[in-house]
Motif scaffolding. Structure first.
Motif, mmCIF file in Angstrom:
data_model
loop_
_atom_site.group_PDB
_atom_site.id
_atom_site.type_symbol
_atom_site.label_atom_id
_atom_site.label_comp_id
_atom_site.label_asym_id
_atom_site.label_seq_id
_atom_site.Cartn_x
_atom_site.Cartn_y
_atom_site.Cartn_z
ATOM 1 N N ASP B 169 0.653 -1.418 0.149
ATOM 2 C CA ASP B 169 -0.106 0.338 -0.358
ATOM 3 C C ASP B 169 0.700 1.305 0.022
ATOM 4 O OD1 ASP B 169 -1.931 1.940 0.694
ATOM 5 O OD2 ASP B 169 -2.671 0.775 1.871
ATOM 6 N N GLU B 234 -8.049 1.030 6.941
ATOM 7 C CA GLU B 234 -9.088 -0.177 5.895
ATOM 8 C C GLU B 234 -10.485 0.513 5.579
ATOM 9 O OE1 GLU B 234 -9.512 -1.710 2.709
ATOM 10 O OE2 GLU B 234 -7.348 -0.987 3.320
ATOM 11 N N ASN B 237 -11.803 3.880 3.943
ATOM 12 C CA ASN B 237 -11.631 3.824 2.612
ATOM 13 C C ASN B 237 -11.274 3.054 1.998
ATOM 14 O OD1 ASN B 237 -11.729 5.379 -0.146
ATOM 15 N ND2 ASN B 237 -9.246 5.763 1.038
ATOM 16 N N LYS B 238 -11.994 2.101 1.604
ATOM 17 C CA LYS B 238 -10.978 0.700 1.045
ATOM 18 C C LYS B 238 -10.947 0.958 -0.054
ATOM 19 C CE LYS B 238 -14.477 -2.788 3.971
ATOM 20 N NZ LYS B 238 -13.401 -2.612 4.254
ATOM 21 N N THR B 242 -11.374 -7.367 -1.382
ATOM 22 C CA THR B 242 -10.837 -8.487 0.043
ATOM 23 C C THR B 242 -9.222 -8.407 0.577
ATOM 24 O OG1 THR B 242 -11.336 -9.879 -1.245
ATOM 25 C CG2 THR B 242 -12.939 -9.683 -0.252
#
Lengths: 180, 315
Positions: B169, B234, B237-238, B242
């Motif tokens: 990320d 998380e 703001n996804k 999954t």
């Protein structure tokens, strides 16, 4: 500042002085059992290396030899300058050993105080003895050398410097006086 | 030694402000401190009488413990303040909290905050205290990057000329940003990779190569640095559908690790999400240096404290 430079010891004289110091160390300790050499960076470690070679030549024994950096133990650490740290490299235990602490020039004694504190943090030596190439006087602490290459009475505004060649062999000891 | 080795910074806010000489001095100093951490008696009197305050507005185990140990091993007095147990919950502003700490003659404030720029904000408002950023929002985490560099240098002997892949990320990683700046300064090639949603715009302008395929990113690199998927961020703001899907496309496993150079090392800033961004086989494998990073962290933080507090002017 303008300085007048006088050579007080050349390479041969330094060599002889270190040979004598090596003999004195062996005489006082009745040989080299449990003897270790620890030089103070930078300068003392180079002298320690030569004492190591002399002892090897005289007794045929390679005594353990290390180097200690005392910057972290200085008493003037907050005086405004960051001092670069050197590395302490003592790859053996000093517990119950006779430690010969080696420095090039003994002056105020503050470096030796710091070095002794540093050694105590590493273990509990049986004894600590001090070997120096030059003792120039002006002690500020109750410290004396056990082995001295040469006593050089000096004034406080003079400087004494040991010059080494690229292989860290001492070339000469210079006394620098300010020009009148 | 040379005057060029002087350290000109009062605060450590980010690696972006550090020059090559600065980083080399920090790493060299850290090497000297590492020797102390391997001794039986892990203590030197260097920072006796100095006060170091850990001011943490976010949770932390590694960084806080590491800074605390670093201070204690140099004989400084270290104090921990976490936001949840302090007057912050009574509504005190950040500036007031910090000025009160400074009024108690602290020498260094080590700060973690969820807002990018908070440590810099403090550094500009405090008069005597030094500030070290221990992670601010999505901005920087300089001490982590420096310990990463130290670990890479120990294994590879150099940093210049290496290729480092940082995967995960990127958008929300302060570690990635600090590592990017520091690695570029030291002459490494940096590849950043992750799902497109986790790649912010403008990374190329900072000198990075950007990938969205982990296999391409890992190919022939010297160092693989995995980032933690920040589950706690998380919520609002996804950035991924999954965890399972993320793991399928972006986890480091024994298969894709084969694409890196045979002697490549695997790094992770911790804490690990095993089975998400890294498989346990790789995390515990022979190429992992994750615990060495932690070990070097203490030495690097000792170096930072020494360079800031050890030489500071008498106040």
């Amino acid at each position: 500042m303008n300085l007048v430079e006088t050579v007080i010891l050349d390479d041969k004289a330094i060599g002889r002085a270190i040979t004598r110091v090596a003999h004195e160390i062996l005489e006082k300790n009745s040989g080299c059992e449990n003897l270790v050499l620890i030089g103070i960076r930078t300068g003392g470690d180079h002298i320690a290396k030569i004492i190591h070679q002399r002892i090897l030549a005289i007794e045929g024994t390679a005594v353990p030899q290390g180097a200690i950096d005392i910057t972290m133990y200085r008493d003037d650490i907050s005086s405004g300058v960051v001092r670069p740290l050197g590395k302490t490299d003592i790859p053996f235990a000093i517990n119950d050993c006779h430690v010969i602490l080696v420095d090039e020039v003994l002056y105020t004694g503050r470096t030796i105080r710091a070095a002794m504190d540093a050694l105590m943090d590493l273990g509990r030596p049986r004894s600590i003895q001090l070997a120096v190439l030059i003792d120039r006087g002006h002690r500020e602490l109750p410290i004396r050398a056990d082995y001295v290459g040469r006593n050089v009475p000096s004034a406080r505004d003079e400087q004494i410097e040991v010059l080494f060649d690229e292989n860290k062999i001492p070339l000469e000891v210079c006394l620098m006086k300010p020009k009148q | 030694m040379a005057m060029g080795e002087m350290f000109a910074h009062k605060h450590i806010i980010g690696t972006q402000q550090l020059s090559k000489d600065d980083i080399e001095l920090i790493l060299k100093t850290a090497e000297s401190f590492k020797e102390i951490n391997q001794r039986e008696i892990k203590k030197v009197p260097t920072l006796r009488g100095k006060t170091i305050v850990n001011l943490f507005y976010e949770n932390s185990t590694r960084t806080r413990t590491s800074f605390e140990l670093a201070g204690k091993r140099m004989s400084a007095d270290t104090i921990n303040i976490s936001a949840s147990s302090s007057s912050v919950t009574k509504g005190e502003t950040l500036e007031d909290t910090a000025k009160n700490i400074e009024a108690m003659d602290a020498d260094v404030i080590i700060m973690r905050h969820s807002c990018s720029g908070a440590p810099d904000y403090l550094a500009q408002r405090l008069t005597t205290c030094s500030v070290i950023n221990a992670g601010d929002g999505f901005h920087e985490h300089p001490s982590q990057a420096l310990l990463d560099l130290m670990t890479i240098k120990e294994h590879k002997g150099k940093i210049d000329g290496l290729t480092v892949a940082i995967i995960g990320d990127i958008a929300r990683s302060r570690v990635a940003r600090s590592d990017l700046y520091a690695l570029k300064t030291m002459g490494a090639t940096v590849r950043l990779a992750g799902p497109a949603t986790m790649i912010p715009p403008g990374l190329e302008e900072l000198g990075a190569e950007v990938y969205t395929d982990i296999n391409e990113a890992i190919k022939d690199v010297d160092v693989v640095m995995m980032l933690r998927i920040q589950l706690e961020r998380e919520g609002g703001n996804k950035l991924m559908p999954t965890l399972r899907e993320y793991a399928q496309f972006f986890a480091l496993n024994t298969e894709n690790m084969k694409l890196a150079k045979p002697d490549a090392i695997v790094m992770h800033p911790g804490p690990l999400n095993r089975g998400v961004e890294i498989s346990s086989y790789v995390a515990d494998g022979e190429q992992n240096v994750i615990l060495e990073q932690v070990e070097n962290g203490v030495a690097v933080r000792m170096a930072l404290l020494y360079l800031l507090a050890g030489g500071s002017e008498e106040k």
